[in-house]
Design a protein around this motif. Sequence first.
Motif, short mmCIF file in Angstrom:
data_model
loop_
_atom_site.label_atom_id
_atom_site.label_comp_id
_atom_site.label_asym_id
_atom_site.label_seq_id
_atom_site.Cartn_x
_atom_site.Cartn_y
_atom_site.Cartn_z
N PRO A 21 0.91 -0.83 0.26
CA PRO A 21 0.00 0.04 0.17
C PRO A 21 0.74 1.30 0.14
N ARG A 22 2.46 0.90 0.04
CA ARG A 22 3.17 2.82 0.47
C ARG A 22 2.95 2.75 -1.23
N LEU A 23 3.24 2.29 -2.49
CA LEU A 23 2.90 3.02 -4.04
C LEU A 23 3.78 3.34 -3.70
N CYS A 24 5.19 3.81 -3.74
CA CYS A 24 6.35 3.89 -4.16
C CYS A 24 6.38 4.65 -5.75
N THR A 25 6.91 5.98 -5.49
CA THR A 25 6.85 6.39 -7.26
C THR A 25 8.24 7.03 -6.74
N MET A 26 9.00 6.44 -8.17
CA MET A 26 10.46 6.23 -8.21
C MET A 26 10.76 6.50 -10.10
N SER A 27 12.05 7.84 -9.95
CA SER A 27 12.27 8.07 -10.86
C SER A 27 13.01 7.35 -11.23
N GLU A 28 13.68 7.13 -12.75
CA GLU A 28 14.81 6.15 -13.12
C GLU A 28 16.07 6.52 -11.65
N GLY A 29 16.36 5.22 -11.33
CA GLY A 29 17.65 5.56 -10.52
C GLY A 29 17.26 5.16 -9.27
N GLN A 30 16.24 5.29 -9.45
CA GLN A 30 15.69 5.69 -7.98
C GLN A 30 14.84 4.13 -6.91
N CYS A 82 12.89 -3.81 3.70
CA CYS A 82 11.97 -3.98 4.13
C CYS A 82 10.88 -2.78 4.34
N ASN A 83 9.48 -2.86 4.53
CA ASN A 83 8.59 -2.23 3.23
C ASN A 83 7.26 -1.03 4.85
N TYR A 159 1.55 -5.95 5.25
CA TYR A 159 1.18 -4.99 4.88
C TYR A 159 1.41 -5.41 3.38
N ILE A 160 0.36 -5.53 2.80
CA ILE A 160 0.32 -5.82 1.10
C ILE A 160 -0.48 -5.68 0.27
N SER A 161 -0.06 -5.68 -1.13
CA SER A 161 -1.40 -4.97 -1.98
C SER A 161 -2.50 -6.17 -2.10
#
Length: 351
Positions: A21-30, A82-83, A159-161
């Motif tokens: 559920p954290r839904l991390c948004t990442m740019s290239e390399g992140q 860990c998330n 804590y999982i989708s």
Amino acid sequence: MTHPARYWHREGERIVCTACPRLCTMSEGQHGFCYVRKHEDGRLVSLAYGKPNAVAVDPIEKKPLWHFLPGTTILSMGTAGCNLGCRFCQNWDLSKAKSHHKRALELAPEDVPALARREGAASVAFTYNDPTIYPEYVIDAARAARAAGVAAVGVTAGYISDAARADMYPELDALNIDLKGFSERFYHKLTFSHLQPVLETIEWSVKRGLWVELTTLVIPGHNDDPEELRAQFRWIAEHVGPDVPLHLTAFHPDYKLQDVERTPPETLIRARDEARGFGLRFVYTGNIWDRVGSVTACPGCDLPLIERRWHAVAANRVKADGTCPGCARQIPGVFDARSQSTSGGRRYHLL
């Protein structure tokens, strides 16, 4: 080396990881919050696939799983990252590390059951950190284990989708889910996550017949309020039933809660008695010496069925078919490896 990850979609030039559920948004390399999922060359990759950073053989009681193949050993493995961001984490040296900070073992999914067999383990556990962050590896390794007659276990915060849960959990034979507290304030402040997705995971898992045990680390001044614990016990009884085992374990100062005292044994013993007052039949205390709180008793005739000394089984009177020798009552769980299905997974129907 990396492995293609599942559970993501693109938003413009960024990638959104949907494994939790954290839904991390990442740019290239992140990297994501978990450190092991990364936006690389326009796709999401896993840095943890086939690369456990910790591997050991444990008693299965240490997971803790007390109604699943008691007295056997389990091959335990975990990766870096860990998330969640638990301030009380007792495996923080792994969970807060990046993959390249820890020496990893190259262990392909198909080699996992062979290693378990070589070590005399009846099962394998994805533990130490949270398997939510490497579901691709868990799915492939659990399938290989099942084909070889080795059980697979997940130890998780839940804590999982929805999508990752629906794919990964049915591949596992048992789950220990950490119900870390019972208030949104606790989850937000001390774990950097949220309570409701965890409750949904617990309910989803039990209602689909997966074998589930719950663990709550009781931390003085943070989640030990009697009213909060009563609300938790009531929720368990009403939403997943009285036969889901609950482990109430003692906290010791660690990571960022070094100034918090250890959990007094009487706190756990009192909480156990209250939980049983709400109808929960299998409530245990952990990380303290409590003979009563370490015994599995038959809810029908009160015969002591499994007696434990810390993580060792001193006596196991449950019959191979899972019944009580005193009154023939069916005891929820799996008590003999021969009852373990290796063709599509076993489903457990609680009383």
